[in-house]
Design an enzyme around this catalytic site. Structure first.
Site, short mmCIF file in Angstrom:
data_model
loop_
_atom_site.label_atom_id
_atom_site.label_comp_id
_atom_site.label_asym_id
_atom_site.label_seq_id
_atom_site.Cartn_x
_atom_site.Cartn_y
_atom_site.Cartn_z
N CYS A 267 1.85 -64.69 24.30
CA CYS A 267 3.34 -64.37 24.25
C CYS A 267 4.41 -65.53 24.75
CB CYS A 267 3.30 -62.95 24.56
SG CYS A 267 3.16 -62.97 26.58
N ASP B 269 -5.63 -62.30 25.75
CA ASP B 269 -4.67 -62.02 25.48
C ASP B 269 -3.78 -61.83 26.82
OD1 ASP B 269 -2.03 -61.33 24.30
OD2 ASP B 269 -2.89 -59.40 23.51
N CYS C 230 19.21 -59.25 21.68
CA CYS C 230 18.99 -60.26 20.61
C CYS C 230 19.94 -61.66 21.03
CB CYS C 230 19.54 -59.69 19.47
SG CYS C 230 18.74 -58.51 18.77
N CYS D 43 25.18 -58.07 24.19
CA CYS D 43 23.79 -57.67 24.79
C CYS D 43 22.97 -58.67 25.03
CB CYS D 43 23.67 -56.40 23.71
SG CYS D 43 21.92 -56.04 23.97
N GLU E 230 -9.82 -55.07 31.98
CA GLU E 230 -8.53 -55.02 32.11
C GLU E 230 -8.28 -54.43 33.49
OE1 GLU E 230 -4.70 -54.95 32.39
OE2 GLU E 230 -5.19 -55.65 30.54
#
Length: 455
Positions: free
Chosen positions: A411, A384, A84, A81, A335
């Site tokens: 991120c 962010d 992960c 998969c 935004e």
């Protein structure tokens, strides 16, 4: 004479390091080999599947001597998969890998030395943390397959068990599969653009136990939908059942139109003391426990006393904005996505916060315009951005406005390092500290929160 390194030949290699994507790194003489699913300390037999001039890629054929850092994957299909990538690493090793990844990016890409990068903050129980799943549905011969895509492909790895998703998803997946089989509902084919059912999306309120089930279809109606609703209502917590209509030939999962079949058009979940409405199309962090850890760190770095004016660039549905509004005099969020701003306004109302105001548009246009026309100058700016990092025009805006403090939530360590280099070298800021947070255990992704102050 030195033997040539040959494709498809087998070699015994000791893994001495990890690459940026969690792959093992070993050597054949001076030749570097990247080996997915191998970790530091492994001795493995690999078959070389790609050979370049000075490096290549190998596939593990057998583990001759396992690393002490290795653990058995909890998920039976973890190696196949694409979800992960590092479940075979012990959890503390995963956290150490992520800390090092952030440090390496800041030094190598940002060219910044002696930056304080703290140890990555992990989870006490790093399983079943995701509150959102999007399962592609395909038909292979006479069998309906539902699961996740294999890495770098659109080939489904069938599985109804996932060690990072909510366990109730298994029951919902089985109900949907049985319904599709028993009622002979057609399944979407990517190549021909024929067939009805494309994806199953499930969103779960971690703190509220509310569950949204959304079937994505290539059409306007689902026959016998009442039978599906009746079965799904038997699952504890299901409070929203919808159809999303995606009629375009595209890899984008959701279309713009949604039909309510049962319950509400949204679910509620909490981050800290704040509540948020989550619709099918709205973005919400997928790990609410670690999101609270991340946002509390952003609030700490903002050092608010109740007198500050704060801008939240890339505010989304207002999650960070509302966190900040609990401590600031006034928070302005901006935004580019109109629906997100509507959600942000609803969430402010839901939480009774009146000292926050939201604007639709590009941060690099809205912030300087309001500064020049209305004199709105921020003491603190929180950014962010998406994975691509801050737009250069926003960075230039930060340089021109020169707020005393910047809190950067990231991120992606690579684009974070690039942007930090600009803020330090061009805009005159000093980095206080960098705090990585493990939002996505068993994957190579890592979030960071960074404090910066004007020199």
């Amino acid at each position: 004479m030195e033997q040539p390194i040959l494709k498809n030949k087998h070699y015994e290699i000791e893994i001495i390091d990890l690459g940026a994507q969690g792959e093992g790194v070993g050597k054949i003489g001076e030749f570097t080999v990247f080996v997915p699913e191998a970790i530091t300390g492994d001795v493995v037999e690999v078959r070389l599947i790609k050979v370049k001039k000075s490096y290549g890629y190998g596939k593990v054929m057998q583990i001759i001597s396992p690393s002490p850092f290795r653990q058995d994957s909890k998920c039976a299909v973890a190696a196949k998969c694409g979800g992960c990538q590092i479940q075979h690493m012990k959890y503390q090793v995963q956290l150490d890998f992520k800390t090092k990844k952030v440090k390496d990016c800041i030094e190598r890409i940002g060219g910044l030395k002696d930056i304080k990068v703290k140890d990555t903050l992990g989870m006490e129980v790093p399983y079943h943390y995701r509150n959102k799943a999007q399962y592609p549905i395909r038909k292979e011969e006479d069998s309906i397959q539902m699961g996740f895509f294999a890495q770098k492909s659109h080939r489904i790895v069938p599985s109804n068990k996932c060690s990072i998703q909510d366990p109730k998803n298994e029951q919902i997946m089985q109900i949907v599969t049985d319904f599709l089989n028993e009622n002979h509902i057609t399944i979407y084919n990517e190549e021909t653009h024929k067939g009805l059912v494309r994806h199953l999306m499930i969103k779960t309120g971690y703190h509220t136990n509310e569950i949204m089930v959304c079937l994505v279809i290539n059409g306007h109606k689902l026959s016998k939908a009442d039978l599906l609703v009746a079965e799904l209502r038997k699952v504890d917590g299901v409070s929203s059942i919808l159809l999303n209509h995606q009629l375009a030939k595209t890899n984008v999962i959701l279309g713009g139109e949604t039909t309510l079949l049962y319950g509400k058009e949204y679910i509620i979940d909490k981050i800290g003391d704040l509540s948020f409405k989550i619709s099918p199309l709205s973005f919400f962090q997928v790990n609410p426990l670690q999101t609270e850890v991340l946002y509390k760190k952003a609030l700490e770095y903002a050092e608010l006393t109740g007198e500050e004016i704060v801008w939240d660039a890339y505010c989304g549905i207002g999650t960070i904005s509302l966190f900040l509004a609990q401590k600031a005099k006034k928070v302005y969020g901006v935004e580019i996505v109109p629906q997100a701003i509507e959600n942000a306004k609803e969430n402010a109302k839901l939480n009774g916060l009146t000292n926050v105001e939201f604007f639709t548009g590009k941060a690099e246009e809205i912030i300087p315009t309001l500064y020049k026309e209305e004199g709105i100058k921020a003491d603190t700016i929180v950014v962010d951005p998406p994975r691509k990092g801050c737009d250069i025009y926003l960075l230039e805006t930060l340089k021109d406005m020169a707020p005393q403090k910047i809190v950067y939530v990231s991120c992606d360590p690579a684009t974070l390092a690039r942007d930090l280099a600009y803020l330090v070298k061009e805009a005159g800021y000093t980095i206080g500290e960098v705090q990585p947070v493990d939002m996505f255990p068993h994957t190579t992704h890592v979030e960071c929160c960074v404090s910066l102050k004007k020199n």
